[in-house]
Design a protein around this motif. Sequence first.
Motif, PDB file in Angstrom:
ATOM      1  N   THR A  78       3.642  -1.729   3.676  1.00  0.00           N
ATOM      2  CA  THR A  78       3.516  -0.308   3.377  1.00  0.00           C
ATOM      3  C   THR A  78       4.808   0.200   2.753  1.00  0.00           C
ATOM      4  O   THR A  78       5.887  -0.017   3.305  1.00  0.00           O
ATOM      5  CB  THR A  78       3.211   0.495   4.658  1.00  0.00           C
ATOM      6  OG1 THR A  78       2.013  -0.032   5.242  1.00  0.00           O
ATOM      7  CG2 THR A  78       3.032   1.971   4.360  1.00  0.00           C
TER       8      THR A  78
ATOM      9  N   ARG B 185       0.857  -1.172   0.000  1.00  0.00           N
ATOM     10  CA  ARG B 185       0.000   0.000   0.000  1.00  0.00           C
ATOM     11  C   ARG B 185       0.902   1.232   0.000  1.00  0.00           C
ATOM     12  O   ARG B 185       2.031   1.198   0.502  1.00  0.00           O
ATOM     13  CB  ARG B 185      -0.959   0.004   1.181  1.00  0.00           C
ATOM     14  CG  ARG B 185      -0.304   0.143   2.518  1.00  0.00           C
ATOM     15  CD  ARG B 185      -1.311   0.017   3.649  1.00  0.00           C
ATOM     16  NE  ARG B 185      -0.692   0.519   4.871  1.00  0.00           N
ATOM     17  CZ  ARG B 185      -1.348   1.037   5.871  1.00  0.00           C
ATOM     18  NH1 ARG B 185      -2.655   1.114   5.829  1.00  0.00           N
ATOM     19  NH2 ARG B 185      -0.723   1.477   6.935  1.00  0.00           N
TER      20      ARG B 185
ATOM     21  N   TYR C 113      -4.156   5.759   2.165  1.00  0.00           N
ATOM     22  CA  TYR C 113      -3.416   4.574   1.724  1.00  0.00           C
ATOM     23  C   TYR C 113      -4.232   3.804   0.692  1.00  0.00           C
ATOM     24  O   TYR C 113      -5.438   3.624   0.867  1.00  0.00           O
ATOM     25  CB  TYR C 113      -3.116   3.645   2.901  1.00  0.00           C
ATOM     26  CG  TYR C 113      -2.007   4.145   3.783  1.00  0.00           C
ATOM     27  CD1 TYR C 113      -0.681   4.017   3.392  1.00  0.00           C
ATOM     28  CD2 TYR C 113      -2.288   4.750   4.994  1.00  0.00           C
ATOM     29  CE1 TYR C 113       0.336   4.471   4.202  1.00  0.00           C
ATOM     30  CE2 TYR C 113      -1.269   5.213   5.813  1.00  0.00           C
ATOM     31  CZ  TYR C 113       0.042   5.068   5.403  1.00  0.00           C
ATOM     32  OH  TYR C 113       1.053   5.524   6.202  1.00  0.00           O
TER      33      TYR C 113
ATOM     34  N   PHE D  81       0.949   5.651   0.445  1.00  0.00           N
ATOM     35  CA  PHE D  81       0.253   6.847   0.918  1.00  0.00           C
ATOM     36  C   PHE D  81       0.207   7.860  -0.216  1.00  0.00           C
ATOM     37  O   PHE D  81       1.243   8.242  -0.754  1.00  0.00           O
ATOM     38  CB  PHE D  81       0.979   7.453   2.128  1.00  0.00           C
ATOM     39  CG  PHE D  81       0.235   8.597   2.746  1.00  0.00           C
ATOM     40  CD1 PHE D  81      -0.730   8.368   3.706  1.00  0.00           C
ATOM     41  CD2 PHE D  81       0.496   9.906   2.365  1.00  0.00           C
ATOM     42  CE1 PHE D  81      -1.425   9.428   4.286  1.00  0.00           C
ATOM     43  CE2 PHE D  81      -0.189  10.972   2.932  1.00  0.00           C
ATOM     44  CZ  PHE D  81      -1.155  10.722   3.892  1.00  0.00           C
TER      45      PHE D  81
END
Length: 131
Positions: A104, A52, A73, A54
């Motif tokens: 992330t 993911r 996200y 941002f």
Amino acid sequence: GRINNFAAVRNQGLALARHDWCMHVDADEELDVSMATEIRRIVANNSPAVYRVFRRFIVDSEPVMHCAGYPAYQLRLFHRSCIDSYVKPIHERLALRPGVDIRTMETELPVPLLQRSKACSLNQLLNGSQD
């Protein structure tokens, strides 16, 4: 023509993809050199997962630090073994396989809302060239 089913369009792109790692970037987003570097590192490690990212909004070249849309996200980079397909005609999303590792990314994905900056093509970024 007008797109009525965004998931179907993304799935058509996946059917044509020749590599195990895929990332989708929307028309209002830009990849920068730091993002391309992180993508190369992830792909080189070849540990299948879904990443993911941002989405950082940019207004007049200034990052927006606080926004009602944050945290923003979204799943963008993935190994094809980790997903089934895109689903939902509008606001499409990835259908993940059970037990998939979601990680992330460190680099933010810029979303310039006003005054687009000079951007390199995806191919130039991933090959390390900024000509």
